[in-house]
Design an enzyme around this catalytic site. Structure first.
Site, PDB file in Angstrom:
ATOM      1  N   ASP A  58      12.400   0.468 -10.908  1.00  0.00           N
ATOM      2  CA  ASP A  58      11.011   0.030 -11.108  1.00  0.00           C
ATOM      3  C   ASP A  58      10.037   1.150 -10.753  1.00  0.00           C
ATOM      4  O   ASP A  58      10.108   1.736  -9.678  1.00  0.00           O
ATOM      5  CB  ASP A  58      10.785  -1.197 -10.208  1.00  0.00           C
ATOM      6  CG  ASP A  58       9.359  -1.715 -10.217  1.00  0.00           C
ATOM      7  OD1 ASP A  58       8.597  -1.381 -11.147  1.00  0.00           O
ATOM      8  OD2 ASP A  58       9.016  -2.477  -9.293  1.00  0.00           O
TER       9      ASP A  58
ATOM     10  N   HIS B 182       5.597  -4.597  -5.798  1.00  0.00           N
ATOM     11  CA  HIS B 182       6.309  -3.421  -6.301  1.00  0.00           C
ATOM     12  C   HIS B 182       6.301  -2.301  -5.261  1.00  0.00           C
ATOM     13  O   HIS B 182       5.292  -2.060  -4.591  1.00  0.00           O
ATOM     14  CB  HIS B 182       5.657  -2.916  -7.593  1.00  0.00           C
ATOM     15  CG  HIS B 182       5.654  -3.919  -8.697  1.00  0.00           C
ATOM     16  ND1 HIS B 182       6.691  -4.047  -9.590  1.00  0.00           N
ATOM     17  CD2 HIS B 182       4.733  -4.858  -9.053  1.00  0.00           C
ATOM     18  CE1 HIS B 182       6.409  -5.008 -10.453  1.00  0.00           C
ATOM     19  NE2 HIS B 182       5.221  -5.509 -10.146  1.00  0.00           N
TER      20      HIS B 182
END
Length: 549
Positions: free
Chosen positions: A189, A362
């Site tokens: 990610d 994130h």
């Protein structure tokens, strides 16, 4: 050779979809959508182009979902309505998927299989292990994919927070064990690669919410993402400590809460939750409300409250409204309008620019480095991010020691072939975006968007005219109607002069000319465009309706 084919999620935020292929077996990681960009007028959402999957449907063995956010599951119904394949995911993820498939009448025809973290499943030559990751939604996982050429790790969306409300910490030990076993490639990610340091603790958010609650004199209305079950649990805990009742308002919130409670991921003491119809029986300082609309969605509960159009909830002067989520780029104007309207009605508003009431799901740069160091991959491929994010993530990988020629900077549609000896990008399968507008799938393209943009900016002029079929004489019109172009009552001379332009063309194209009506139509469009631009500096869409009677 192992093949990786990204169909979405590289070079953009959303549309996450990765094809993993070896021999005669293909499976897909995630099937996400993205919400339309500003130029996509009238479009509801966007999904990846799945032609590659249609062409290889006989080899397609399943879809593995990393978590239940729309940018990872939103395109699933559009895949399943064409290709019937099994779906694998964790309990909460499949709970959300079941609700979505039920809306699309696909639930009965879809085979779904629950897999828990640290469990493994066999798909052809692949052995896929689910590894717990912490994210802004419960039951998120990364994947350790054992293939005939080595292990590939796909992180899903993750962060490395060491304190969580739901206890769902990223399984650092398992990622480290995979690193010791040997990782051929890491797909990680990249969303927050621009942010230095570490994500803040969810406990800091809880402390700030508690402080806001303590200071509030009236109702507290918290708007957040419906999938953020850990944040909802924090709010429930605060409400319990302050002796307040809790109300959930908004369909998506109610669905998520129902699924989470059934699975034991959300604990609400008996008698604490009340229905919205019971609000009148309580004082304002006895209520905390959790609702939708943190992104300014026009039909959300919070948007209707701010506009004074919500049937059951009117904003009071002592209300405190908390927007407990980040401002997604592109939504700032809509969110700002809601905040302004709430202030106009006397409410106090708390949002990310003035208070720490949101934490990203994130990983920041130091956490991304940690994932690289834990897994020690031979090759590295950044995923989930715009192109600049992917570039910066490859540079970060280079900083921790991965050689330049072991970094895979790929784009959607490229076919990456990989084994222990190296990788090659073997052309492209031409991935793209499919626009969804109402029930139409893919029937809105660039030309339609261009027409919509011109209509929205310049307006429309319709010309109605009828000719005698035998003589060619005008028997009706020209009648000119405009929409979104000019006020006809104020600029009537403009349209009257336009009628003269039309009649000059009609006189110039004599009745004996072949295909006379078509020629008049073509010349009329060109002449009116030129005339309106000369007269008023605008280029409306010209739509002539010419018939012979």
């Amino acid at each position: 050779m192992l093949k990786l084919v990204p169909l979405g999620g590289l070079g953009e935020i959303g549309l996450n979809m990765m094809v993993v292929e070896y021999g005669d077996t293909i499976f897909v990681i995630d099937a996400g959508l993205m919400f339309p960009e500003a130029y996509m007028l009238g479009v509801d959402y966007v999904i990846p182009d799945m032609d590659y999957l249609r062409q290889n449907r006989s080899r397609l063995s399943g879809v593995i979902l990393t978590h239940a956010h729309e940018d990872h599951i939103g395109a699933l119904p559009f895949l399943l309505r064409e290709i019937s394949i099994p779906v694998f995911g964790t309990p909460f993820t499949l709970g959300v998927v079941r609700h979505k498939l039920e809306e699309h009448d696909l639930l009965a025809s879809t085979s779904m299989h629950e897999v828990l973290p640290r469990e493994r499943l066999k798909i052809g030559p692949f052995d896929v292990e689910f590894i717990r990751v912490n994210h802004s939604i419960v039951d998120g996982v990364g994947l350790a994919i054992r293939t005939p050429v080595g292990m590939v790790i796909h992180t899903g969306d993750f962060k490395m927070s060491h304190t969580t409300m739901d206890g769902m910490l990223t399984d650092v030990n398992r990622f480290a064990q995979c690193g010791e076993e040997g990782v051929l490639a890491l797909l990680s990610d990249s969303t927050n690669v621009e942010k230095e340091g570490h994500t803040i603790s969810s406990h800091e958010i809880g402390a700030e919410l508690a402080r806001i609650t303590e200071a509030a004199k009236g109702r507290i209305i918290v708007a957040l993402f419906a999938s953020n079950i850990a944040r909802i649990q924090q709010i429930v805990n605060i409400a319990r400590m302050r002796g307040r009742k809790i109300v959930f308002n908004g369909r998506s919130i109610e669905v998520s809460v129902s699924i989470a409670r059934k699975l034991g991921y959300l604990n609400i003491p008996e008698g604490m939750e009340i229905d919205i119809d019971e609000l009148s029986g309580y004082l304002d300082d006895e209520i905390i409300m959790v609702t939708t609309g943190s992104q300014g969605e026009p039909m959300s509960a919070l948007s209707r409250m701010s506009a004074g159009t919500h049937k059951q909830i009117k904003i009071h002067s002592d209300d405190t409204v908390v927007l407990s989520s980040k401002f997604i780029p592109g939504n700032e104007k809509a969110i700002g309008n809601i905040i302004n309207n709430l202030y106009r009605q006397g409410a106090d508003v708390v949002y990310e620019k003035i208070s720490r009431i949101h934490v990203s799901g994130h990983a920041f740069r130091e956490e991304l480095k940690m994932m690289l160091n834990l897994t020690k991959p031979k090759f590295f491929m950044p995923v989930h991010g715009e192109y600049r994010h992917l570039v910066l993530h490859t540079r970060l990988a280079r900083e921790v020691g991965i050689p330049e020629d072991h970094l895979i900077l790929a784009q959607n549609g490229q076919v990456i072939e990989l084994d222990e000896n190296g990788f090659q990008i073997r052309g492209s399968i031409g991935a793209g975006r499919v626009l969804i507008d109402g029930k139409g799938i893919g029937d809105v393209g660039r030309s339609v968007l261009k027409e919509r943009r011109i209509l929205s900016e310049e307006g429309l002029v319709v010309v109605n005219m009828a000719f005698d079929e035998e003589t060619g004489i005008v028997v009706y019109g020209p009648d000119i109607v405009s929409r979104g172009f000019v006020f006809e009552t104020e600029t009537g001379h403009l349209l009257q002069d336009a009628q003269c332009v039309i009649l000059e063309i009609v006189e110039d194209v004599t009745p004996d000319v072949p295909n006379r009506v078509d020629k008049i139509r073509s010349r009329l469009q060109t002449a009116l465009r030129q005339y309106f631009f000369y007269a008023i500096g605008r280029r409306p869409v010209i739509l002539p309706f010419l018939v012979e009677v």
